[in-house]
Enzyme design. Sequence first.
Site: not given
Length: 469
Positions: A288, A300, A334, A432
Amino acid sequence: MKTLILTLLSLYELQLCCGAYNQNIRSQRKFEMIKTEISSYKDVAKSIIDLAVHGKAQNRSYERLALFVDTVGNRMSGSENLKTAIAYMYKSLQEDDLDRVYLEPVKVPHWERGEESAMLLEPRKKSLAILGLGGSIGTPVEGISAEVIVVSSFAELHNRSKEAKGKIVVYNEPFVNYGETVRYRGSGAVEAAKVGAVASLIRSVTPLSVYSPHTGWQWYENDVPKIPTASITVEDAEMLSRMASRGLKIVIQLKMGAVNHPDADSYNTVAEIVGSKYPEQVVIVSGHLDSWDVGQGAMDDGGGAFISWEALSLIKDLGLRPKRTLRLVLWTGEEQGGVGASQYYELHKKNISNIDLVMESDIGTFMPLGMQFTGKPEARAIMTEVMQLLQPINITSLYDYAEGTDINSWMQAGVPGASLFDDISKYFWFHHSQGDTMTVQDPVWMNLCAAVWTVVSYVVADMEEMLPR
């Protein structure tokens, strides 16, 4: 008459047994032929590995990713940065001279965190590092100042529900594993609101903290009041828990300028090497493109997206063209629950019989250990043989249960699925958070990940028959 019936039944059973035996023999013979076919790809696999790990393409996926994240930055759903990222990738894929490059429009959530702060007022003054959770509402401009109740679980919250009314609930849940602990991030606000809390603060979902909050999406429920919610550091969650255990009164002022805007326009970014013999049949490689609005989104899921692009580049560089179309999909939205992938599935599910394999890399590109796979035993046996082609880099293991938010719908519908299995022992240290930067990435690991990703996707796309399902 009775003897005749028994004789006929015996003959019927014998026929069934013989039929099953013959079917088993045919299956074994076919599988031996498939093994021979897969073995014939040893030289091709070695060429891919040599180019990715030792040759001119060495470190290319790493360098491409570094340029991308340093140029664009993080890429929150609905943001201008994500628009810039999609345009950047569209142009880059066109310049890579792939057969087809196109965008497919989708709608994605658009949430902005705005200015945010948390201040411990009692028993002493201290600024608390926070990151608002995705989808959260904001506070009034003056903020919310309220007494705090600290709990370690949903069960404790419900047992102390009478104490929670009008307070800020702080969850100091221990990290067990991501799947177990992330429930507090996803549902903490809802559970707190059910017992009358005015806000919730969740201990960051990470096994290691250097005073860094970790964000993520959370979900409200209909008919439950919406309250502001944010993550705090592990260190502060534990400090507040200690204070509470001493019987001290704890008061926090929370200010959040979070805003939920109407859904925004976005795109899934697609590129293809068109198949030479069965172009309508497709193997999908994916990651993603969106990320959170902190850090750079290099881990990520920049790494997963860029090894997926690298797979097409390596195949093109070697002058290969698989029998089936190899399709790169860079998903959007996503982080908000796979909304871009869900819309892609709805648009393309009419062609599900032609989707051979769906692959997603979305749990880091650290040292690869193998692949995870979901599919029938017959398909698993074939994939086990494909993995043996990676013996030159000693990454041959096939594990159960492919993972990936963006490919789940396909797998649930019966399409075989695969995901990269790598050493994720440090993944949730950075997940995150502001720490998700290019510093996390290692070019050697990315080279190996790209080699695994390319060999598997190419061989499956080039075999004479699709994987059984």
